[in-house]
Design a protein around this motif. Structure first.
Motif, PDB file in Angstrom:
ATOM      1  N   SER A 194       0.833  -1.207   0.000  1.00 57.13           N
ATOM      2  CA  SER A 194       0.000   0.000   0.000  1.00 57.13           C
ATOM      3  C   SER A 194       0.863   1.252   0.000  1.00 57.13           C
ATOM      4  CB  SER A 194      -0.942  -0.004   1.204  1.00 57.13           C
ATOM      5  OG  SER A 194      -0.219  -0.127   2.410  1.00 57.13           O
ATOM      6  N   ASN A 195       1.989   1.220   0.698  1.00 53.82           N
ATOM      7  CA  ASN A 195       2.880   2.390   0.707  1.00 53.82           C
ATOM      8  C   ASN A 195       3.429   2.675  -0.685  1.00 53.82           C
ATOM      9  OD1 ASN A 195       2.652   3.135   3.384  1.00 53.82           O
ATOM     10  ND2 ASN A 195       4.276   1.746   4.053  1.00 53.82           N
ATOM     11  N   GLU A 196       3.771   1.616  -1.427  1.00 55.25           N
ATOM     12  CA  GLU A 196       4.274   1.790  -2.788  1.00 55.25           C
ATOM     13  C   GLU A 196       3.184   2.360  -3.695  1.00 55.25           C
ATOM     14  OE1 GLU A 196       7.618  -1.804  -3.026  1.00 55.25           O
ATOM     15  OE2 GLU A 196       5.509  -2.223  -3.475  1.00 55.25           O
ATOM     16  N   ILE A 197       1.947   1.897  -3.517  1.00 58.28           N
ATOM     17  CA  ILE A 197       0.837   2.386  -4.342  1.00 58.28           C
ATOM     18  C   ILE A 197       0.608   3.870  -4.083  1.00 58.28           C
ATOM     19  CG2 ILE A 197      -1.656   2.227  -4.702  1.00 58.28           C
ATOM     20  CD1 ILE A 197      -1.346  -0.814  -4.014  1.00 58.28           C
ATOM     21  N   ARG A 198       0.595   4.248  -2.803  1.00 57.72           N
ATOM     22  CA  ARG A 198       0.389   5.655  -2.447  1.00 57.72           C
ATOM     23  C   ARG A 198       1.489   6.526  -3.046  1.00 57.72           C
ATOM     24  NH1 ARG A 198       0.978   5.098   2.456  1.00 57.72           N
ATOM     25  NH2 ARG A 198      -1.162   4.826   3.226  1.00 57.72           N
ATOM     26  N   ASN A 199       2.737   6.083  -2.904  1.00 56.30           N
ATOM     27  CA  ASN A 199       3.869   6.865  -3.405  1.00 56.30           C
ATOM     28  C   ASN A 199       3.863   6.956  -4.929  1.00 56.30           C
ATOM     29  OD1 ASN A 199       4.901   7.459  -0.863  1.00 56.30           O
ATOM     30  ND2 ASN A 199       6.141   5.583  -0.792  1.00 56.30           N
ATOM     31  N   GLN A 200       3.452   5.880  -5.599  1.00 56.16           N
ATOM     32  CA  GLN A 200       3.398   5.912  -7.061  1.00 56.16           C
ATOM     33  C   GLN A 200       2.367   6.930  -7.539  1.00 56.16           C
ATOM     34  OE1 GLN A 200       2.815   1.999  -8.687  1.00 56.16           O
ATOM     35  NE2 GLN A 200       4.928   1.358  -8.329  1.00 56.16           N
ATOM     36  N   PHE A 201       1.242   6.988  -6.864  1.00 56.84           N
ATOM     37  CA  PHE A 201       0.220   7.972  -7.233  1.00 56.84           C
ATOM     38  C   PHE A 201       0.774   9.392  -7.087  1.00 56.84           C
ATOM     39  CE2 PHE A 201      -3.078  11.000  -6.121  1.00 56.84           C
ATOM     40  CZ  PHE A 201      -4.063  10.758  -7.064  1.00 56.84           C
ATOM     41  N   ASN A 250       3.898  10.454  -6.830  1.00 58.53           N
ATOM     42  CA  ASN A 250       5.039  10.722  -7.718  1.00 58.53           C
ATOM     43  C   ASN A 250       4.587  10.907  -9.168  1.00 58.53           C
ATOM     44  OD1 ASN A 250       6.944  10.620  -5.670  1.00 58.53           O
ATOM     45  ND2 ASN A 250       7.272   8.406  -5.885  1.00 58.53           N
ATOM     46  N   PHE A 251       3.562  10.169  -9.569  1.00 58.57           N
ATOM     47  CA  PHE A 251       3.040  10.325 -10.933  1.00 58.57           C
ATOM     48  C   PHE A 251       2.567  11.754 -11.151  1.00 58.57           C
ATOM     49  CE2 PHE A 251      -0.599  10.384 -13.846  1.00 58.57           C
ATOM     50  CZ  PHE A 251      -0.049   9.819 -14.991  1.00 58.57           C
ATOM     51  N   PHE A 252       1.792  12.282 -10.199  1.00 59.46           N
ATOM     52  CA  PHE A 252       1.261  13.633 -10.396  1.00 59.46           C
ATOM     53  C   PHE A 252       2.312  14.707 -10.105  1.00 59.46           C
ATOM     54  CE2 PHE A 252      -2.786  11.396 -10.399  1.00 59.46           C
ATOM     55  CZ  PHE A 252      -3.383  11.996 -11.496  1.00 59.46           C
ATOM     56  N   LYS A 253       3.301  14.365  -9.308  1.00 58.79           N
ATOM     57  CA  LYS A 253       4.412  15.293  -9.139  1.00 58.79           C
ATOM     58  C   LYS A 253       5.139  15.468 -10.464  1.00 58.79           C
ATOM     59  CE  LYS A 253       8.408  16.177  -6.156  1.00 58.79           C
ATOM     60  NZ  LYS A 253       9.229  15.653  -5.017  1.00 58.79           N
ATOM     61  N   SER A 254       5.257  14.377 -11.210  1.00 60.03           N
ATOM     62  CA  SER A 254       5.903  14.447 -12.524  1.00 60.03           C
ATOM     63  C   SER A 254       5.078  15.248 -13.520  1.00 60.03           C
ATOM     64  CB  SER A 254       6.126  13.030 -13.070  1.00 60.03           C
ATOM     65  OG  SER A 254       4.911  12.426 -13.485  1.00 60.03           O
ATOM     66  N   LYS A 255       3.788  15.445 -13.222  1.00 57.90           N
ATOM     67  CA  LYS A 255       2.905  16.239 -14.073  1.00 57.90           C
ATOM     68  C   LYS A 255       2.787  17.682 -13.570  1.00 57.90           C
ATOM     69  CE  LYS A 255       1.697  12.557 -16.522  1.00 57.90           C
ATOM     70  NZ  LYS A 255       2.202  12.348 -17.897  1.00 57.90           N
ATOM     71  N   GLY A 256       3.700  18.082 -12.698  1.00 58.00           N
ATOM     72  CA  GLY A 256       3.739  19.475 -12.263  1.00 58.00           C
ATOM     73  C   GLY A 256       2.833  19.800 -11.090  1.00 58.00           C
ATOM     74  N   HIS A 257       2.393  18.782 -10.353  1.00 59.14           N
ATOM     75  CA  HIS A 257       1.517  19.015  -9.208  1.00 59.14           C
ATOM     76  C   HIS A 257       2.321  19.246  -7.934  1.00 59.14           C
ATOM     77  CE1 HIS A 257      -1.283  17.319 -12.073  1.00 59.14           C
ATOM     78  NE2 HIS A 257      -2.301  17.542 -11.262  1.00 59.14           N
ATOM     79  N   LYS A 258       1.829  20.142  -7.097  1.00 56.60           N
ATOM     80  CA  LYS A 258       2.372  20.351  -5.765  1.00 56.60           C
ATOM     81  C   LYS A 258       1.781  19.289  -4.842  1.00 56.60           C
ATOM     82  CE  LYS A 258       3.965  22.514  -2.032  1.00 56.60           C
ATOM     83  NZ  LYS A 258       5.406  22.623  -1.708  1.00 56.60           N
ATOM     84  N   ILE A 259       2.637  18.515  -4.154  1.00 54.90           N
ATOM     85  CA  ILE A 259       2.147  17.501  -3.214  1.00 54.90           C
ATOM     86  C   ILE A 259       1.889  18.205  -1.883  1.00 54.90           C
ATOM     87  CG2 ILE A 259       2.566  15.274  -2.157  1.00 54.90           C
ATOM     88  CD1 ILE A 259       2.371  15.311  -5.255  1.00 54.90           C
ATOM     89  N   VAL A 260       0.622  18.271  -1.491  1.00 58.41           N
ATOM     90  CA  VAL A 260       0.237  19.013  -0.284  1.00 58.41           C
ATOM     91  C   VAL A 260      -0.129  18.033   0.828  1.00 58.41           C
ATOM     92  CG1 VAL A 260      -0.571  20.991  -1.604  1.00 58.41           C
ATOM     93  CG2 VAL A 260      -2.180  19.184  -1.018  1.00 58.41           C
ATOM     94  N   PRO A 261       0.040  18.446   2.088  1.00 59.43           N
ATOM     95  CA  PRO A 261      -0.310  17.551   3.193  1.00 59.43           C
ATOM     96  C   PRO A 261      -1.815  17.402   3.350  1.00 59.43           C
ATOM     97  CG  PRO A 261       0.372  19.689   4.037  1.00 59.43           C
ATOM     98  CD  PRO A 261       0.642  19.711   2.551  1.00 59.43           C
ATOM     99  N   SER A 262      -2.207  16.311   3.946  1.00 60.28           N
ATOM    100  CA  SER A 262      -3.626  16.092   4.243  1.00 60.28           C
ATOM    101  C   SER A 262      -4.103  17.122   5.253  1.00 60.28           C
ATOM    102  CB  SER A 262      -3.832  14.690   4.808  1.00 60.28           C
ATOM    103  OG  SER A 262      -5.146  14.534   5.318  1.00 60.28           O
TER     104      SER A 262
END
Length: 861
Positions: A3-10, A12-24
């Motif tokens: 599950s940790n790998e799945i969360r990180n892949q999601f 990282n995928f959108f980070k590669s698309k120029g998204h800011k990863i924000v905290p919950s």
């Protein structure tokens, strides 16, 4: 994949698309009165969709902690019976704020699902809103999905609305059919466990008005949400979310505690309920909530009681839920460190609630037994809906539990009446929510006429200045009131518990009182009292002046809350965290997480530590407008309920306290003066409140206490004086009652040569009282000689009286008579002719003296 790998892949995928990863965001939506819990990823961005806020980024992605305990497909009572609904879950999401739109949202979703995660394309289905041709064509032309797998649905399934009015738009959902019949369109949106929705892409492009008309928004947004637990089950090849590595550690711990196997069908639902509910409880408590009797506290209490009752189905009759917290922390503590940091408090609150519920549960079972026996005694087979609702509402009994207990006795429940009562309760809750929404919109109505987007942000200069020249940027007149936006302002707008500033705005020599302040997307709106409706023009130069004396009182109290927080964490433990505050000029109020009443010693130690630090002249270090991540690395504590942007302020005093805070503060701790706690109380289960004063507040508090002390002293003096008076009156009454017994003595008269003699014992407690008896006797005998005797501890007191006629005619003297009488009891005495006193030690000779007294008198004739 884990599950940790799945969360990180999601992410990282959108980070590669120029998204800011924000905290919950926290699961407790402190800035939204319309929600009990954060229930979707978009909650923290609602202000953007409403046109009331902005961010420094146009694209974002995160995993959001969510709690859903009501609504479509999320009824609390259903959780645990199926394999894919939960009260707590993570929602993976990506957003576009006026940036990319449908094409990117759809194609990126398809890319992640099929290229990165390699989901079988033949099992994937896409749904679009019935009139959304644009989304339909994007799916058909821009992806290689089977065109037959693109379906249209109506508003119920594919149109999203924030509320009855406001931002809304069509959505496109992605479903996966895991059944053997994966080409069957009837499975989609049919509520089948084999075909579930895994991702919802919402296209926010309209604003719905009160008439129901859809108007185009100036900017179009994308809001997506993917159920993390569901996608993990799919990618890990599991038929149930509970079979994933998200839940399995919890399930194994429950099996270990209960000795029951999850593989046995009878145990599945209880174990699922417990594994689900401990997540909800832990995250809610970590974010500042606690079980209670109202609002979200009541919901949490119901959830805990439901889990505890299902525990009894596994023979877990003693508190056990708190033992699952460490397992949850092992699996999610690195992703959400708040549960790790608050472990002690989470465990303590859950355990205490479990202990309290055990007694409540026993009472509920007793009530059920009583109700069921009455039904059986009448020969009926149905338990009335009112009793079922009482069990549910008062004792937290799930309806299915009551059904099971009733079935065991061959009974059924009146489900229709129960549903009627539940509907009435939900209607009351909806009405309350609508009222909250209405209240929240009142402020918006005050300035909805401003074209905010065209007005530059207001520069807040109140950290350094309490008075500043400024220029009017926008103005609106409203019947004796004026709404004013300035290019800069020293006025602090209520936030983080600190109240609004007050003061005036001086225009052409006229003072306009500032009645209220509103902050809207970094514009400070000043509500002025303008009874004469004087015209104020854009471009006008004004002087904005804050009430300095009041502001200083507020700053003292605000800075003191930071010292108080630090002192409590040092003395009570690091589980203490702020759970609310009020900072005004007259006092400060600080709510904090702690599960027991503070002792006098703890309060004294906290006060002492705060005042000790204040006297150290700790300088304010005000870190302004620094990156959020940098502030976190500094070790700054976050204050309850504040919303933090990319740039934040941190308030630090020496090395004692360092907090995220946007408020105003003193420059040096010594400016706070003294700190005094005036009260400590409980406001909710696991949440306590301290009220305190500083500076002038301490002076006022001491003056009030001194006045109270002086008033008490005056009252005590008056009471003592009254007591003396009452004591004297009581003594007089008692003496009067005693003197009335002299009449009995007069009945025992012995004549000696024609002279009446009287002798006897009276109930006198002092010689003065005995003299009073003597006066009373002398007044009552017209002619004669009397001897009164009283016993004082180990002594004897004597009083002799002689009437005037015997003094002159017979030359008798009370002094000589009593002197001779005293010799009988081993004493002596004397005095004047009419009344004399004596004393002796031989208490055993009193009766002898009474007998000899007539002879003693005779000896003087």
């Amino acid at each position: 994949m884990t599950s940790n790998e799945i969360r990180n892949q999601f992410l990282n995928f959108f980070k590669s698309k120029g998204h800011k990863i924000v905290p919950s965001a926290p699961v407790i939506p402190y800035n939204d009165p319309t929600l009990l819990f954060t229930n979707a990823g978009m909650n923290q961005f609602k202000d953007i969709f409403l046109g009331k806020g902005t961010r420094e980024y146009k694209r974002a992605a995160d995993t959001q902690k969510c709690i859903r305990v009501s609504g479509k497909h999320n009824d609390l009572e259903e959780v645990g019976h199926d394999t894919y609904h939960h009260t707590f879950f993570e929602m993976l999401g990506n957003w576009s704020f006026g940036d990319y739109y449908k094409t990117e949202a759809i194609t990126w979703a398809w890319e992640l699902l099929t290229d990165i995660w390699n989901l079988p394309k033949e099992r994937l289905w896409a749904t679009v809103y019935r009139t959304d041709d644009e989304a339909f064509e994007i799916w058909r032309e821009k992806t290689d999905i089977n065109p037959a797998h693109i379906l249209r649905f109506d508003e119920k399934d594919n149109f999203w609305e924030m509320g009855e009015t406001g931002p809304c738009g069509p959505s496109s959902e992605i479903h996966i059919n895991l059944s053997d019949d994966f080409n069957n369109p009837s499975f989609v949106n049919a509520g089948k466990a084999e075909c579930i929705e895994i991702w919802n892409l919402v296209f926010i492009q309209y604003n719905k008005d009160k008439e129901g008309n859809l108007n185009d928004l100036p900017m179009k947004h994308v809001d997506t949400g993917m159920g993390f637990e569901r996608i993990c089950a799919v990618l890990q090849g599991k038929h149930s979310n509970y079979d994933t590595d998200i839940f399995q550690p919890l399930i194994e711990k429950i099996e270990n505690l209960s000795g029951r196997s999850y593989n046995e069908e009878i145990n599945k639902t209880p174990i699922r309920v417990i594994a689900d509910h401990i997540r909800t409880l832990s995250f809610a408590i970590a974010d500042g909530a606690a079980p209670g009797n109202e609002g979200r506290g009541y919901v949490l209490r119901r959830i805990l009681r439901r889990a505890a009752r299902y525990g009894r189905k596994l023979e877990l009759n003693e508190p056990f839920l708190f033992k699952l917290v460490p397992v949850l922390i092992e699996t999610l503590g690195d992703v959400f460190p708040e549960i790790k940091n608050n472990r002690a408090n989470i465990e303590k609150i859950i355990k205490a609630e479990e202990e309290g519920f055990n007694a409540t549960l026993d009472r509920g079972i007793a009530l059920f037994e009583n109700v069921s026996q009455k039904v059986l005694s009448t020969g009926k087979k149905i338990i009335d809906g009112e009793s079922v609702f009482k069990l549910y509402d008062t004792f937290g009994f799930p309806v299915d539990l009551t059904k099971v207990m009733a079935s065991e006795k061959g009974l059924k429940i009146d489900g229709n009446k129960f549903e009627e009562l539940m509907t009435a309760q939900k209607e009351r809750a909806r009405k309350s929510t609508k009222e909250k929404i209405a209240d929240a919109n009142v402020i918006v109505d005050n300035f909805k006429d401003f074209d905010i987007a065209e007005i530059p942000p207001t520069e807040f200069v109140g950290y350094d200045y309490l008075e500043t020249e400024a220029e009017v940027l926008s103005v609106k007149q409203k019947e004796g009131k004026t709404l004013l936006i300035l290019n800069k302002s020293p006025f602090y707008v209520e936030a983080g518990g600190q109240v609004d500033d007050t003061g005036i705005i001086k225009i052409d020599g006229n003072n306009f009182e500032v009645l209220d302040l509103i902050k809207f997307d970094n514009r400070i709106i000043h509500l002025l009292n303008n009874p004469n409706n004087e015209t104020i023009n854009v471009g006008k130069k004004v002087l904005a002046i804050v009430d300095a004396s009041r502001r200083w009182d507020v700053m003292r109290n605000h800075s003191a809350t930071h010292f108080l927080h630090a002192a409590m964490r040092e003395i009570l433990g690091t589980h203490v965290r702020q759970a609310g505050s009020y900072v005004g000029p007259e006092k400060l109020r600080f709510d904090f997480s702690h599960y027991s009443k503070l002792s006098k010693e703890e309060i004294r130690d906290i006060e002492h530590l705060v005042n000790e630090k204040l006297l150290q002249n700790l300088e304010l270090i005000h870190h302004r407008n620094i990156p959020f991540d940098e502030a976190k690395k500094m070790g700054a504590l976050m204050f309850f309920g504040d919303k933090y942007g990319e740039k934040v302020n941190v308030v630090q005093f020496g090395d004692f306290t360092m907090e995220f805070c946007g408020g105003t503060h003193v420059k040096n701790s010594s400016q706070i003066g003294l700190f005094k706690i005036v009260s400590e109380s409980s406001i909710a289960s696991g949440v306590r409140r301290i009220e305190a004063v500083t500076g002038r507040g301490v002076e006022k508090y001491l003056d009030e206490k001194i006045d109270e002390l002086r008033e008490t002293e005056t009252k005590l003096a008056e009471l003592n004086e009254e007591k003396k008076k009452l004591g004297k009156q009581i003594s007089e009454l008692k003496l009067k009652e005693k003197l009335s017994k002299v009449n009995t003595l007069l009945e025992n008269v012995i004549e000696v040569k024609g002279i009446k003699t009287f002798a006897g014992v009276v109930d006198a407690s002092t010689m003065d009282e005995l003299k009073s008896f003597g006066d009373e006797l002398r007044n009552k005998i017209k002619s004669g000689v009397g001897l009164l005797i009283a016993k004082f501890e180990k002594k004897v007191g004597l009083v002799c009286v002689v009437s005037d006629d015997l003094i002159t005619g017979k030359k008798l003297s009370a002094g000589t008579i009593v002197g001779k009488a005293a010799k009988v009891i081993g004493g002596g005495g004397g005095g004047r002719p009419h009344l004399a006193t004596a004393g002796g030690k031989d208490t055993g000779k009193i009766n002898e003296l009474i007998k000899e007294f007539p002879q003693i008198v005779d000896s003087f004739l």
